[in-house]
Design a protein around this motif. Structure first.
Motif, PDB file in Angstrom:
ATOM      1  N   GLY A 188       0.785  -1.227   0.000  1.00  0.00           N
ATOM      2  CA  GLY A 188       0.000   0.000   0.000  1.00  0.00           C
ATOM      3  C   GLY A 188       0.813   1.271   0.000  1.00  0.00           C
ATOM      4  O   GLY A 188       0.245   2.362  -0.007  1.00  0.00           O
ATOM      5  N   LYS A 189       2.130   1.145  -0.020  1.00  0.00           N
ATOM      6  CA  LYS A 189       3.009   2.308  -0.004  1.00  0.00           C
ATOM      7  C   LYS A 189       3.722   2.454  -1.351  1.00  0.00           C
ATOM      8  O   LYS A 189       3.826   1.522  -2.131  1.00  0.00           O
ATOM      9  N   GLY A 190       4.231   3.650  -1.604  1.00  0.00           N
ATOM     10  CA  GLY A 190       5.029   3.892  -2.802  1.00  0.00           C
ATOM     11  C   GLY A 190       4.205   4.389  -3.970  1.00  0.00           C
ATOM     12  O   GLY A 190       2.982   4.582  -3.874  1.00  0.00           O
ATOM     13  N   PRO A 191       4.866   4.601  -5.113  1.00  0.00           N
ATOM     14  CA  PRO A 191       4.192   5.148  -6.283  1.00  0.00           C
ATOM     15  C   PRO A 191       3.037   4.275  -6.764  1.00  0.00           C
ATOM     16  O   PRO A 191       3.078   3.042  -6.656  1.00  0.00           O
ATOM     17  N   LEU A 192       2.031   4.912  -7.310  1.00  0.00           N
ATOM     18  CA  LEU A 192       0.890   4.227  -7.908  1.00  0.00           C
ATOM     19  C   LEU A 192       1.332   3.558  -9.209  1.00  0.00           C
ATOM     20  O   LEU A 192       2.055   4.150 -10.013  1.00  0.00           O
ATOM     21  N   LEU A 193       0.883   2.310  -9.431  1.00  0.00           N
ATOM     22  CA  LEU A 193       1.218   1.589 -10.656  1.00  0.00           C
ATOM     23  C   LEU A 193       0.158   1.883 -11.712  1.00  0.00           C
ATOM     24  O   LEU A 193      -1.029   1.628 -11.505  1.00  0.00           O
ATOM     25  N   ARG A 194       0.624   2.423 -12.853  1.00  0.00           N
ATOM     26  CA  ARG A 194      -0.279   2.832 -13.919  1.00  0.00           C
ATOM     27  C   ARG A 194       0.080   2.125 -15.213  1.00  0.00           C
ATOM     28  O   ARG A 194       1.249   1.790 -15.463  1.00  0.00           O
ATOM     29  N   PRO A 195      -0.902   1.867 -16.090  1.00  0.00           N
ATOM     30  CA  PRO A 195      -0.603   1.259 -17.382  1.00  0.00           C
ATOM     31  C   PRO A 195       0.454   2.066 -18.143  1.00  0.00           C
ATOM     32  O   PRO A 195       0.442   3.294 -18.131  1.00  0.00           O
ATOM     33  N   GLY A 196       1.364   1.350 -18.785  1.00  0.00           N
ATOM     34  CA  GLY A 196       2.483   1.979 -19.476  1.00  0.00           C
ATOM     35  C   GLY A 196       3.779   1.874 -18.702  1.00  0.00           C
ATOM     36  O   GLY A 196       4.852   2.174 -19.233  1.00  0.00           O
ATOM     37  N   LEU A 197       3.693   1.433 -17.440  1.00  0.00           N
ATOM     38  CA  LEU A 197       4.892   1.262 -16.618  1.00  0.00           C
ATOM     39  C   LEU A 197       5.623  -0.016 -17.021  1.00  0.00           C
ATOM     40  O   LEU A 197       5.001  -1.052 -17.227  1.00  0.00           O
ATOM     41  N   ALA A 198       6.937   0.060 -17.108  1.00  0.00           N
ATOM     42  CA  ALA A 198       7.762  -1.120 -17.373  1.00  0.00           C
ATOM     43  C   ALA A 198       8.773  -1.259 -16.249  1.00  0.00           C
ATOM     44  O   ALA A 198       9.494  -0.306 -15.927  1.00  0.00           O
ATOM     45  N   LEU A 199       8.838  -2.447 -15.655  1.00  0.00           N
ATOM     46  CA  LEU A 199       9.746  -2.709 -14.545  1.00  0.00           C
ATOM     47  C   LEU A 199      10.584  -3.949 -14.811  1.00  0.00           C
ATOM     48  O   LEU A 199      10.114  -4.916 -15.411  1.00  0.00           O
ATOM     49  N   ALA A 200      11.820  -3.910 -14.340  1.00  0.00           N
ATOM     50  CA  ALA A 200      12.642  -5.105 -14.230  1.00  0.00           C
ATOM     51  C   ALA A 200      12.569  -5.546 -12.771  1.00  0.00           C
ATOM     52  O   ALA A 200      13.159  -4.918 -11.893  1.00  0.00           O
ATOM     53  N   ILE A 201      11.809  -6.597 -12.526  1.00  0.00           N
ATOM     54  CA  ILE A 201      11.617  -7.118 -11.175  1.00  0.00           C
ATOM     55  C   ILE A 201      12.633  -8.232 -10.966  1.00  0.00           C
ATOM     56  O   ILE A 201      12.688  -9.176 -11.768  1.00  0.00           O
ATOM     57  N   GLU A 202      13.435  -8.139  -9.893  1.00  0.00           N
ATOM     58  CA  GLU A 202      14.519  -9.111  -9.765  1.00  0.00           C
ATOM     59  C   GLU A 202      14.831  -9.486  -8.311  1.00  0.00           C
ATOM     60  O   GLU A 202      15.713  -8.901  -7.691  1.00  0.00           O
ATOM     61  N   PRO A 203      14.127 -10.479  -7.788  1.00  0.00           N
ATOM     62  CA  PRO A 203      14.475 -10.969  -6.458  1.00  0.00           C
ATOM     63  C   PRO A 203      15.912 -11.498  -6.408  1.00  0.00           C
ATOM     64  O   PRO A 203      16.314 -12.314  -7.249  1.00  0.00           O
ATOM     65  N   MET A 204      16.671 -11.012  -5.435  1.00  0.00           N
ATOM     66  CA  MET A 204      17.999 -11.533  -5.111  1.00  0.00           C
ATOM     67  C   MET A 204      17.901 -12.074  -3.695  1.00  0.00           C
ATOM     68  O   MET A 204      17.678 -11.296  -2.750  1.00  0.00           O
ATOM     69  N   VAL A 205      18.019 -13.370  -3.544  1.00  0.00           N
ATOM     70  CA  VAL A 205      17.663 -14.036  -2.296  1.00  0.00           C
ATOM     71  C   VAL A 205      18.855 -14.837  -1.786  1.00  0.00           C
ATOM     72  O   VAL A 205      19.466 -15.603  -2.537  1.00  0.00           O
ATOM     73  N   ASN A 206      19.156 -14.661  -0.506  1.00  0.00           N
ATOM     74  CA  ASN A 206      20.300 -15.345   0.106  1.00  0.00           C
ATOM     75  C   ASN A 206      19.842 -16.460   1.035  1.00  0.00           C
ATOM     76  O   ASN A 206      18.829 -16.348   1.725  1.00  0.00           O
ATOM     77  N   GLU A 207      20.649 -17.504   1.070  1.00  0.00           N
ATOM     78  CA  GLU A 207      20.373 -18.627   1.961  1.00  0.00           C
ATOM     79  C   GLU A 207      20.509 -18.207   3.421  1.00  0.00           C
ATOM     80  O   GLU A 207      19.755 -18.666   4.277  1.00  0.00           O
ATOM     81  N   GLY A 208      21.474 -17.338   3.705  1.00  0.00           N
ATOM     82  CA  GLY A 208      21.718 -16.875   5.067  1.00  0.00           C
ATOM     83  C   GLY A 208      21.435 -15.400   5.229  1.00  0.00           C
ATOM     84  O   GLY A 208      20.334 -14.919   4.932  1.00  0.00           O
ATOM     85  N   THR A 209      22.432 -14.643   5.652  1.00  0.00           N
ATOM     86  CA  THR A 209      22.261 -13.224   5.895  1.00  0.00           C
ATOM     87  C   THR A 209      21.978 -12.450   4.603  1.00  0.00           C
ATOM     88  O   THR A 209      22.421 -12.842   3.526  1.00  0.00           O
ATOM     89  N   TRP A 210      21.248 -11.332   4.758  1.00  0.00           N
ATOM     90  CA  TRP A 210      21.000 -10.453   3.612  1.00  0.00           C
ATOM     91  C   TRP A 210      22.201  -9.561   3.313  1.00  0.00           C
ATOM     92  O   TRP A 210      22.272  -8.939   2.251  1.00  0.00           O
ATOM     93  N   GLU A 211      23.170  -9.516   4.194  1.00  0.00           N
ATOM     94  CA  GLU A 211      24.293  -8.600   4.046  1.00  0.00           C
ATOM     95  C   GLU A 211      25.257  -9.087   2.956  1.00  0.00           C
ATOM     96  O   GLU A 211      25.537 -10.281   2.841  1.00  0.00           O
ATOM     97  N   VAL A 212      25.786  -8.132   2.215  1.00  0.00           N
ATOM     98  CA  VAL A 212      26.659  -8.455   1.089  1.00  0.00           C
ATOM     99  C   VAL A 212      27.878  -7.532   1.082  1.00  0.00           C
ATOM    100  O   VAL A 212      27.897  -6.498   1.749  1.00  0.00           O
ATOM    101  N   GLY A 213      28.877  -7.921   0.304  1.00  0.00           N
ATOM    102  CA  GLY A 213      30.061  -7.099   0.095  1.00  0.00           C
ATOM    103  C   GLY A 213      30.493  -7.198  -1.354  1.00  0.00           C
ATOM    104  O   GLY A 213      29.945  -7.993  -2.125  1.00  0.00           O
ATOM    105  N   VAL A 214      31.457  -6.405  -1.744  1.00  0.00           N
ATOM    106  CA  VAL A 214      31.953  -6.377  -3.124  1.00  0.00           C
ATOM    107  C   VAL A 214      33.413  -6.809  -3.138  1.00  0.00           C
ATOM    108  O   VAL A 214      34.217  -6.336  -2.323  1.00  0.00           O
TER     109      VAL A 214
END
Length: 255
Positions: A188-214
């Protein structure tokens, strides 16, 4: 500023999405023990250019390859090289193509042979399910937070974690457009989704912690606890009647 696309632009995005999907299918089939990640990169560029398109990742902010190949604890942006894949590896392939001025972006994860454990197999399935739950939440009149929450709720219900430092995004003429699409949020939060919107939806999911490094290469993102990470992505266009997955592969049953 969120840009809405016209019917003509939607059609061009369909073509970019089709090329992206086709190349990813070729790459998925090529994954096997002994192949190097560099060989996958060569294959990606050849297949893209054979279709009259350009591999959009190559040279993007200095990225040196046509595809990101991230293995096991690598989350995203893995640089192809001399590494040879071995049985049990979890390989994430992230790829984008540009044609007629528009971009498609998609990712998939696949095991080399059998998964190393039931929990690893569950990680892949839950990540894929989370992607489709997010796509289903992308409806006219919904909010962006509904899409984000669809990922987070499903992933965390299974005891996994969502990466927070890297997100999905709007897409069109450029690979990264507004808005950002986190894999966590509030319904219920964030911008309203309207026709014409294009998104790249990409779940990145970790087995353990969500924390990452480079890593020192400045690109490869890894889990801090070095446990497995999984990644799926689709380019999705929102029409009056709901979402259209522009990068749907022929081996996928869900629409």
């Amino acid at each position: 500023m969120i840009e809405l696309k016209s019917a003509q632009e939607r059609e061009k995005m369909r073509r970019a999405g089709r090329v992206t999907a086709e190349v990813l299918e070729v790459l998925k089939t090529a994954v096997r023990p002994g192949i190097t990640t560099r060989e996958l990169d060569v294959l990606a560029e050849r297949e893209t250019r054979a279709r009259g398109a350009v591999p959009v990742f190559k040279g993007y902010h200095g990225y040196p390859a046509s595809v990101c190949v991230s293995v096991n604890d690598e989350v995203v942006h893995g640089i192809p090289g001399a590494r040879r894949l071995k049985p049990g590896d979890l390989v994430s392939l992230d790829f984008g193509a540009q044609i007629d001025g528009f971009v498609g972006d998609s990712a998939l994860s696949v095991f080399v042979g059998e998964p190393p454990s039931p929990r690893a197999a569950e990680l892949l399935e839950v990540t894929y399910q989370a992607l489709w739950r997010a796509i289903a939440a992308m409806r006219p009149g919904a909010r962006l937070g509904d899409v984000s929450w669809a990922v987070q709720e499903h992933v965390e219900a299974h005891g996994f974690s969502v990466v927070r430092e890297y997100v999905g995004h709007g897409i069109g003429r450029a690979m990264h457009e507004d808005p950002q699409v986190p894999n966590y949020g509030q319904p219920g939060k964030g911008p309203l989704l309207r026709p014409g919107l294009a998104l790249a939806i990409e779940p990145m999911v970790n087995e353990g912690t969500w924390e990452v490094g480079v890593l020192d290469d400045g690109w490869t993102v890894v889990t801090l606890d070095h446990r497995l990470s999984c990644h799926f992505e689709h380019t999705v266009f929102l029409g009056e009647d709901g979402p259209e997955v522009l990068t749907l592969r022929s081996d996928e049953k869900r629409v």
